[in-house]
Design an enzyme around this catalytic site. Structure first.
Site, PDB file in Angstrom:
ATOM      1  N   LYS A 130       3.760  -1.482 -28.143  1.00 28.02           N
ATOM      2  CA  LYS A 130       4.458  -2.094 -27.006  1.00 28.02           C
ATOM      3  C   LYS A 130       3.933  -1.542 -25.677  1.00 28.02           C
ATOM      4  O   LYS A 130       3.960  -2.241 -24.657  1.00 28.02           O
ATOM      5  CB  LYS A 130       5.966  -1.831 -27.120  1.00 28.02           C
ATOM      6  CG  LYS A 130       6.619  -2.440 -28.346  1.00 28.02           C
ATOM      7  CD  LYS A 130       6.796  -3.931 -28.220  1.00 28.02           C
ATOM      8  CE  LYS A 130       7.556  -4.488 -29.422  1.00 28.02           C
ATOM      9  NZ  LYS A 130       7.980  -5.870 -29.230  1.00 28.02           N
ATOM     10  N   LYS A 131       3.455  -0.307 -25.699  1.00 30.58           N
ATOM     11  CA  LYS A 131       2.939   0.296 -24.470  1.00 30.58           C
ATOM     12  C   LYS A 131       1.532  -0.197 -24.119  1.00 30.58           C
ATOM     13  O   LYS A 131       0.993   0.191 -23.079  1.00 30.58           O
ATOM     14  CB  LYS A 131       2.948   1.831 -24.598  1.00 30.58           C
ATOM     15  CG  LYS A 131       4.328   2.452 -24.466  1.00 30.58           C
ATOM     16  CD  LYS A 131       4.270   3.950 -24.577  1.00 30.58           C
ATOM     17  CE  LYS A 131       5.628   4.589 -24.304  1.00 30.58           C
ATOM     18  NZ  LYS A 131       6.658   4.191 -25.260  1.00 30.58           N
ATOM     19  N   LEU A 132       0.952  -1.030 -24.956  1.00 29.59           N
ATOM     20  CA  LEU A 132      -0.301  -1.677 -24.583  1.00 29.59           C
ATOM     21  C   LEU A 132      -0.070  -2.773 -23.556  1.00 29.59           C
ATOM     22  O   LEU A 132      -1.020  -3.421 -23.116  1.00 29.59           O
ATOM     23  CB  LEU A 132      -0.980  -2.265 -25.833  1.00 29.59           C
ATOM     24  CG  LEU A 132      -1.484  -1.230 -26.852  1.00 29.59           C
ATOM     25  CD1 LEU A 132      -1.999  -1.930 -28.100  1.00 29.59           C
ATOM     26  CD2 LEU A 132      -2.569  -0.354 -26.238  1.00 29.59           C
TER      27      LEU A 132
END
Length: 735
Positions: free
Chosen positions: A209-211
């Site tokens: 998700k942090k991409l």
């Protein structure tokens, strides 16, 4: 040739040793070796039900129950349940609208049941019953209030469910003391598999998700570099570099790879160090309750299952009464044993427990083993699917996707709210009025989610009906910014939310789109903001974007004597309502706005308009200037000022009292900031003691009220008086 042959033999021996080491690691940690045959379902069933040491699972169970007991008082809300559930007119945001909170005294009973269940989990006492009590009460409170949802609260509920279906009471438990049949008996490998996979997914999916572009670009978390935990990095990095490379880059790398690092023997110590440092830093930076400590408690799950045994053996003998009973693990009906480990005469025997508690080892899969294997696979697939299931639950999507709690997108999105206006239109009288945005709600989380806004509008309509205002329309104008973008509307202010359509599986039509085309402006906005603050510390700025055909109605307070608007993009007409005058602005133009007056900004261009408010709180500037002069005059009179002493009231005292109070507050703040560590720790302990003692006091009052059939309000009034708290019985909130 001989040398070559020797080298070949040496190389082969080295490879064999490496294979044996890898095989040993896999067998100890996961119960299988790289040569395990996975080509048949039978072998997979045997793998997941392979006997495993129960000690690590028992320690994890104990720590989970202990941490949940503390979580109930704090983040679950027991410590302030009277404020949270006591007002009958308070608007609620349950997952299912028909789900309602119980009367306040019975809500305390729910918390009591939750506490009893968590304590039973910790002690391993009546384990299945304790898990069931905890989960039933936990999920009831959880589903009652979507405003309190977050990823780690969801994780606690999942972990409790995994405890329920596991054999976590086989080690260091009261159940084991009372039953020799289960004491120190093996647990099937899937008990560990489910917990390990669950924790791995928390890290890994959070990394995926942090991409997100906002996270990678450093817009999700701002100004964390000012926290003291990043002080060592300031020696060679700027604050902006710390926010980008350490906070965002480091967070991405840790979440994405730490689960893999924890898998291997050689990298596991580094993985535990990374994860432990990460969670300890989070515990100091964020108010996220027990989450860092729960994640720390689950890290040993990735170690060998038998690691607690040698540790407990090294502890002093005086701790023996509270330590687990040591001894060789015994067989269990829930496990499948290789034929090579079973006596030949026991292979064909029917599995049963003897009088001494010993169980005949089982070598053939039963219905239990097949079912547990299938459910393990289904659960893992479900946990991989749910974080990306937002194409189904479209009604809960907004600028971000999902039901906000099960996606593991922790800290990816930061919100700031600028302006909320609630307008009601009485269809019977034609009267138009405005409601306090805080009316009947203790939170503003509803401003971010369409489903909550719908629930809030229905609750407002019900409450207004008690004021004999029934036939109404409700309009919401909510301005928010996500990840340092422009402030913009999130809902269509022209739509009556009461009559608007909303469904859990269809998109919300009255949700305004996020102006992602303007995201590139954030670099320029940061430059403008930095230049303004460098030139004048008293200046503040707000960046706004609006859609074509809409207008912003705003009021400049009297304190903001120096306020201007500068158009950055598009074309607007500024309507000065009190002056009955319109002014057109194009990109780059600026105008001064009169204070203590309304104005409307109409977007008349075909593209969204972007503009910024620049304002100075002239009242605050004057107050700070007078405060500085007052402080200098007092220092000249007496270098040792006792700001807390009040003389006889005079006109001069009354005029200087605000400045004296401000200096006293500043002095107290500096004293608390520079206080020794032990004083801060002592204050923390006292604060937690008061919270816990208050919780148990109110639970006792609720139990007495129910048993004695006494009004709980009488207890509340007495309790508030004893604790010097204001008694605020539920009343109709002013609109």
């Amino acid at each position: 040739m001989r040398r070559a042959g020797c080298q070949s033999v040496a190389k082969k021996t080295s490879v064999d040793q490496e294979v044996l080491k890898t095989t040993s690691t896999c067998q100890k940690l996961f119960g299988f070796s790289p040569t395990t045959d996975f080509r048949s379902f039978h072998s997979f069933v045997c793998l997941l039900n392979r006997p495993t040491d129960p000690s690590c699972l028992g320690v994890t169970r104990f720590l989970y129950g202990l941490l949940m007991m503390m979580d109930i008082v704090q983040e679950r809300g027991l410590g302030h349940a009277d404020r949270r559930w006591g007002d009958a007119e308070e608007c609620r945001f349950p997952l299912i609208s028909s789900l309602k909170p119980l009367p306040l005294e019975w809500m305390y009973i729910v918390y009591l049941v939750m506490l009893v269940g968590a304590c039973g989990i910790m002690l391993g006492l009546m384990f299945r019953t304790s898990c069931s009590l905890y989960l039933a009460s936990y999920w009831y409170v959880f589903l009652l209030d979507k405003t309190a949802w977050n990823n780690h609260s969801y994780l606690y509920g999942l972990t409790g469910f995994l405890m329920l279906i596991s054999d976590a009471n086989r080690y260091w438990s009261v159940d084991g003391l009372m039953s020799g049949k289960i004491r120190n008996s093996h647990v099937p490998l899937w008990n560990y598999t489910l917990l390990r996979v669950q924790i791995f997914l928390v890290y890994f999916i959070a990394g995926l998700k942090k991409l997100d572009k906002d996270w990678v670009s450093g817009y999700s978390m701002q100004a964390l570099s000012r926290n003291f935990v990043f002080q060592p990095f300031t020696l060679f990095l700027t604050n902006d570099q710390i926010d980008l490379f350490i906070v965002h880059g480091g967070g991405l790398v840790i979440d994405l790879f730490v689960g893999f690092v924890l898998f291997f023997d050689k990298t596991r110590p580094m993985g535990i160090l990374m994860a432990a440092s990460f969670h300890l830093m989070n515990s100091t930076m964020f108010q996220i309750g027990m989450f860092p400590w729960v994640m720390l408690a689950t890290l040993p799950l990735f170690c060998y299952p038998g690691w607690p045994r040698p540790l407990f053996r090294r502890l002093p003998k005086c701790l023996g009464p509270i330590l687990p009973l040591d001894g060789e693990s015994q067989t269990s009906l829930h496990c499948l044993y290789p034929k090579s480990q079973v006596k030949p005469e026991e292979v064909n025997e029917k599995p049963m427990a003897t009088a001494m508690g010993r169980v005949t080892p089982q070598v053939k899969p039963s219905c239990y083993h097949v079912t547990s294997t299938l459910l393990t696979l289904i659960y893992i697939c479900l946990q991989c699917f749910l974080p990306y299931s937002h194409g189904i639950t479209k009604g809960y999507n907004n600028w971000t996707n999902g039901l906000y709690g099960y996606s593991w997108d922790m800290m990816v999105h930061s919100w700031s709210i600028q302006h909320v206006r609630i307008t009601y239109l009485n269809m019977d009288t034609g009267e138009r009025g405005y409601l306090n945005p805080n009316v009947w709600s203790q939170t503003k989380r509803w401003t971010s989610h369409g489903d909550m806004l719908k629930q809030y509008s229905e609750c407002i309509a019900e409450n207004l009906a008690t004021y004999k205002i029934s036939n109404i329309k409700l309009y919401f104008d909510v301005w928010k910014s996500m990840n340092e973008r422009f402030q913009q509307r999130i809902f269509d202010p022209r739509v009556d939310i009461l009559s608007a359509d909303w469904g859990p599986f269809t998109p919300t039509p009255w949700l305004m789109p996020l102006l992602v085309d303007l995201s590139d402006w954030r670099i320029k906005l940061a430059e403008i903001e930095s230049n303004l603050y460098n030139n004048n510390n008293d200046t503040d700025v707000v960046f706004v974007a609006d859609f074509p055909g809409l207008h912003l109605e705003n009021f400049v307070q009297e304190d903001l004597g120096n306020t201007s608007i500068t158009l950055l993009q598009g074309e607007v007409i500024v309507e000065l309502v009190d002056q009955h005058r319109n002014v057109s602005l194009t990109a780059g133009q600026k105008m001064q706005l009169p204070s203590n007056q309304f104005h409307n900004i109409h977007t008349v261009s075909d593209e969204p308009s972007c503009y910024m408010y620049i304002f100075v709180n002239t009242t605050d500037v004057e107050f700070l200037r007078n405060l500085t002069e007052f402080e200098k005059s007092e220092q000249e009179k007496n270098s040792d000022i006792d700001l807390s002493v009040k003389n006889e009231s005079t006109d001069e005292d009354l005029s200087t009292e605000p400045y004296r109070r401000a200096l006293l507050e500043r002095q107290q703040y500096e004293e608390s900031r520079n206080a020794p560590y032990w004083q801060s720790l002592l204050k923390f302990i006292k604060r937690k003691y008061r919270l816990f003692s208050r919780s148990f006091n109110f639970i006792g009052g609720a139990v007495r009220s129910i048993i004695m059939s006494e009004p709980f309000a009488d207890f509340l009034k007495t309790a508030y008086q004893n604790q010097n708290e204001p008694y605020m019985p539920p009343t109709k909130t002013s609109t």
